[in-house]
Enzyme design. Sequence first.
Site, PDB file in Angstrom:
ATOM      1  N   HIS A  76      50.003  33.576  48.137  1.00 51.38           N
ATOM      2  CA  HIS A  76      50.961  34.681  48.247  1.00 51.38           C
ATOM      3  C   HIS A  76      52.227  34.421  47.434  1.00 51.38           C
ATOM      4  O   HIS A  76      53.230  35.082  47.657  1.00 51.38           O
ATOM      5  CB  HIS A  76      51.344  34.897  49.717  1.00 51.38           C
ATOM      6  CG  HIS A  76      50.200  35.425  50.539  1.00 51.38           C
ATOM      7  ND1 HIS A  76      50.090  35.220  51.886  1.00 51.38           N
ATOM      8  CD2 HIS A  76      49.113  36.139  50.197  1.00 51.38           C
ATOM      9  CE1 HIS A  76      48.985  35.786  52.347  1.00 51.38           C
ATOM     10  NE2 HIS A  76      48.376  36.350  51.336  1.00 51.38           N
ATOM     11  N   HIS A  77      52.179  33.457  46.501  1.00 53.14           N
ATOM     12  CA  HIS A  77      53.416  33.183  45.742  1.00 53.14           C
ATOM     13  C   HIS A  77      53.794  34.378  44.879  1.00 53.14           C
ATOM     14  O   HIS A  77      54.947  34.528  44.494  1.00 53.14           O
ATOM     15  CB  HIS A  77      53.290  31.908  44.896  1.00 53.14           C
ATOM     16  CG  HIS A  77      52.491  32.070  43.646  1.00 53.14           C
ATOM     17  ND1 HIS A  77      51.121  32.227  43.653  1.00 53.14           N
ATOM     18  CD2 HIS A  77      52.853  32.138  42.352  1.00 53.14           C
ATOM     19  CE1 HIS A  77      50.691  32.377  42.415  1.00 53.14           C
ATOM     20  NE2 HIS A  77      51.722  32.323  41.606  1.00 53.14           N
ATOM     21  N   LYS A  82      44.935  39.406  44.061  1.00 48.62           N
ATOM     22  CA  LYS A  82      43.969  40.148  43.256  1.00 48.62           C
ATOM     23  C   LYS A  82      42.686  39.368  43.127  1.00 48.62           C
ATOM     24  O   LYS A  82      42.717  38.161  42.891  1.00 48.62           O
ATOM     25  CB  LYS A  82      44.597  40.350  41.857  1.00 48.62           C
ATOM     26  CG  LYS A  82      43.790  41.161  40.905  1.00 48.62           C
ATOM     27  CD  LYS A  82      44.295  42.583  40.878  1.00 48.62           C
ATOM     28  CE  LYS A  82      43.358  43.519  40.174  1.00 48.62           C
ATOM     29  NZ  LYS A  82      42.119  43.782  40.914  1.00 48.62           N
ATOM     30  N   LYS A 106      43.843  31.466  37.503  1.00 45.28           N
ATOM     31  CA  LYS A 106      43.532  32.344  36.368  1.00 45.28           C
ATOM     32  C   LYS A 106      44.679  33.309  36.083  1.00 45.28           C
ATOM     33  O   LYS A 106      45.115  33.456  34.943  1.00 45.28           O
ATOM     34  CB  LYS A 106      42.262  33.132  36.723  1.00 45.28           C
ATOM     35  CG  LYS A 106      41.684  33.921  35.602  1.00 45.28           C
ATOM     36  CD  LYS A 106      40.431  34.656  36.046  1.00 45.28           C
ATOM     37  CE  LYS A 106      39.316  33.724  36.416  1.00 45.28           C
ATOM     38  NZ  LYS A 106      38.056  34.434  36.686  1.00 45.28           N
ATOM     39  N   LYS A 118      39.780  36.927  46.777  1.00 42.95           N
ATOM     40  CA  LYS A 118      38.376  37.236  46.507  1.00 42.95           C
ATOM     41  C   LYS A 118      37.750  37.793  47.763  1.00 42.95           C
ATOM     42  O   LYS A 118      38.171  37.480  48.874  1.00 42.95           O
ATOM     43  CB  LYS A 118      37.627  35.957  46.090  1.00 42.95           C
ATOM     44  CG  LYS A 118      36.395  36.239  45.251  1.00 42.95           C
ATOM     45  CD  LYS A 118      36.780  36.524  43.823  1.00 42.95           C
ATOM     46  CE  LYS A 118      35.597  36.833  42.945  1.00 42.95           C
ATOM     47  NZ  LYS A 118      36.017  36.962  41.543  1.00 42.95           N
ATOM     48  N   SER A 375      42.593  44.596  34.489  1.00 44.49           N
ATOM     49  CA  SER A 375      42.815  45.128  35.840  1.00 44.49           C
ATOM     50  C   SER A 375      44.311  45.287  36.101  1.00 44.49           C
ATOM     51  O   SER A 375      44.759  46.246  36.736  1.00 44.49           O
ATOM     52  CB  SER A 375      42.246  44.176  36.893  1.00 44.49           C
ATOM     53  OG  SER A 375      40.881  44.418  37.066  1.00 44.49           O
TER      54      SER A 375
HETATM   55  P1  NAD Z   1      26.418  40.990  36.400  1.00 44.18           P
HETATM   56  O1  NAD Z   1      25.727  41.153  37.692  1.00 44.18           O
HETATM   57  O2  NAD Z   1      26.782  42.205  35.610  1.00 44.18           O
HETATM   58  O3  NAD Z   1      25.545  40.072  35.397  1.00 44.18           O
HETATM   59  C1  NAD Z   1      24.958  38.860  35.753  1.00 44.18           C
HETATM   60  C2  NAD Z   1      23.692  38.728  34.912  1.00 44.18           C
HETATM   61  O4  NAD Z   1      23.141  37.437  35.115  1.00 44.18           O
HETATM   62  C3  NAD Z   1      22.629  39.756  35.315  1.00 44.18           C
HETATM   63  O5  NAD Z   1      22.128  40.401  34.167  1.00 44.18           O
HETATM   64  C4  NAD Z   1      21.585  38.901  36.013  1.00 44.18           C
HETATM   65  O6  NAD Z   1      20.271  39.409  35.889  1.00 44.18           O
HETATM   66  C5  NAD Z   1      21.738  37.578  35.279  1.00 44.18           C
HETATM   67  N1  NAD Z   1      21.194  36.442  36.013  1.00 44.18           N
HETATM   68  C6  NAD Z   1      21.023  36.310  37.353  1.00 44.18           C
HETATM   69  N2  NAD Z   1      20.463  35.105  37.617  1.00 44.18           N
HETATM   70  C7  NAD Z   1      20.298  34.483  36.436  1.00 44.18           C
HETATM   71  C8  NAD Z   1      19.758  33.223  36.059  1.00 44.18           C
HETATM   72  N3  NAD Z   1      19.294  32.370  36.970  1.00 44.18           N
HETATM   73  N4  NAD Z   1      19.732  32.908  34.745  1.00 44.18           N
HETATM   74  C9  NAD Z   1      20.208  33.772  33.811  1.00 44.18           C
HETATM   75  N5  NAD Z   1      20.716  34.980  34.115  1.00 44.18           N
HETATM   76  C10 NAD Z   1      20.756  35.320  35.414  1.00 44.18           C
HETATM   77  O7  NAD Z   1      27.663  40.066  36.716  1.00 44.18           O
HETATM   78  P2  NAD Z   1      28.938  39.864  35.804  1.00 44.18           P
HETATM   79  O8  NAD Z   1      29.985  40.801  36.241  1.00 44.18           O
HETATM   80  O9  NAD Z   1      28.520  39.815  34.370  1.00 44.18           O
HETATM   81  O10 NAD Z   1      29.403  38.415  36.296  1.00 44.18           O
HETATM   82  C11 NAD Z   1      28.813  37.226  35.785  1.00 44.18           C
HETATM   83  C12 NAD Z   1      29.729  36.059  36.087  1.00 44.18           C
HETATM   84  O11 NAD Z   1      31.001  36.296  35.488  1.00 44.18           O
HETATM   85  C13 NAD Z   1      30.016  35.788  37.567  1.00 44.18           C
HETATM   86  O12 NAD Z   1      30.188  34.405  37.726  1.00 44.18           O
HETATM   87  C14 NAD Z   1      31.336  36.500  37.803  1.00 44.18           C
HETATM   88  O13 NAD Z   1      32.046  35.945  38.890  1.00 44.18           O
HETATM   89  C15 NAD Z   1      32.015  36.206  36.486  1.00 44.18           C
HETATM   90  N6  NAD Z   1      33.115  37.133  36.160  1.00 44.18           N
HETATM   91  C16 NAD Z   1      32.912  38.471  36.070  1.00 44.18           C
HETATM   92  C17 NAD Z   1      33.973  39.304  35.723  1.00 44.18           C
HETATM   93  C18 NAD Z   1      33.791  40.788  35.524  1.00 44.18           C
HETATM   94  O14 NAD Z   1      34.773  41.449  35.141  1.00 44.18           O
HETATM   95  N7  NAD Z   1      32.601  41.347  35.714  1.00 44.18           N
HETATM   96  C19 NAD Z   1      35.249  38.757  35.530  1.00 44.18           C
HETATM   97  C20 NAD Z   1      35.423  37.386  35.618  1.00 44.18           C
HETATM   98  C21 NAD Z   1      34.337  36.580  35.940  1.00 44.18           C
END
Ligand code: NAD
Length: 484
Positions: A76-77, A82, A106, A118, A375
Amino acid sequence: MAKKSATAKKSGNEHATVPFFQSVNLSFDKASAAMKLDEGLARLIKSCNSVYQIQFPVQVGKEVEVISAWRVEHSHHKLPTKGGIRYSEMVNQDEVMALAALMTYKCAVVNVPFGGAKGGICINPKNYTEEQLERITRRYTAELIKKNFIGPQVDVPAPDYGSGEREMAWIADTYMAFKGGEDINGLGCVTGKPIAQGGVRGRTAATGRGVYYGLKEVVSHADDMKKLGLTPGLEDKKVIVQGFGNVGYYAAKFIQEGGATIVGIGEWDCALYNPNGMDIEAVHQHRLETGSIKDFPGAKTLARTNTILEKPCDILVPAALENVIHQGNADKIKAKIIGEGANGPISFAAEQILLEKGVLVVPDMYLNAGGVTVSYFEWLKNISHIRFGRMERRLDLIRTTELVDSLEALAGRKFGEKERNMLLRASSEEDLVNSGLEDTMIEAYNEVRDAKNRYRSAKDLRTAAYIASIEKIQTAYQQLGFFP
Ligand code: NAD
């Protein structure tokens, strides 16, 4: 037999034995030791300020199902806090706490003035109809409202694994139904919304685009590249991306447009490999048509999907899940640079192996911060109630036209039509968002690099990123009067 940690179950590997939150704290400890941070302050920064665990009933078909969910506000700093909401049957409190902590660091790294948070809902969205998912999302939102865990000035969720703009629209609508009458900034209660519901242009692609801007900046430093035996620039780089979802697809698309060659793509059911490269849009199209990247004609399909991580390349971008690079495979990784698109794709132990091999690890808390950066722009748009560029766009256009006309008069010749159109193109909201994102990623990387240069014991970019982030949080707490 000891129970496997949830992260280990999720990534299907047996090596991720350190719980995720502990792994994040191990990295924090490494940085706080390097900067000789006061122990009390370190304890304060590391701890999760609020953890809200909920069990709520939802009618699913004829049954009433009790669903487990969490919202963790790590720090909460700065307010609001978010962070995204993960829809996954593997989600657990430890994971949500770890991801919330990562959000704090981040946001500080990329100078987004929020604390970290989260959320997690323990369901497999594939097992529910759209109507049931809507009911679950709205009920979860109502539970957050009940305890003041959501609001534009309190805590602002966003999409994460398993959720997207559809769910964000339901959250915004539920919040407005409860609070719209008393909160003029209500739409800022959640980001990642569809444009028509107060979203911002460029948000969907923002994380992948940020991965591209970040890597472009990383490889632009000739002295760093020389140490890796690489030349500066993306143009001659071979890249493998694991995960072809939101982050992975857009990262691969922009990295390819930036001149690199994508030689591998990993998905949950298989991987594609072609040492000469493959066209990302064609792979995307193939998946839209067939439901999988499998048997894409421009590459070899590998049935054992994780082997893609071990193929030769210059840059590896894990953009799917956490802990996919662990003690069992770290030694087999051939990439010289690993850019963490996903959150926590490298276990703490694996990173020590990679660093000893001389791999440059570009940490998640910096590289995938494009999503939270944009965002933040969406939240600013919501609380200022105006589209970016709306007030100045026409004026800019008039001024640029006058300038171009004067230049032509002075030079005594006309610009070509293409040049003139380029000069007179007024910035759209998306141009402004992308420009703000690129600037943020460049500035933040240079702050991280600077922290690495200032602290000799910070030998890797993750430690440096933690230092750059902790320094800002430390200043906030000191100015709030908690620590001298
Ligand atoms: P998403 O669900 O759109 O995509 C994830 C993809 O990974 C899918 O296509 C899925 O089929 C694939 N996948 C699942 N298991 C797998 C495996 N064993 N091997 C290879 N591919 C596999 O999710 P996303 O939003 O792209 O998020 C992916 C990562 O990025 C997560 O760790 C998330 O926390 C992080 N992230 C996302 C955002 C965002 O804005 N979407 C922001 C920061 C971090």
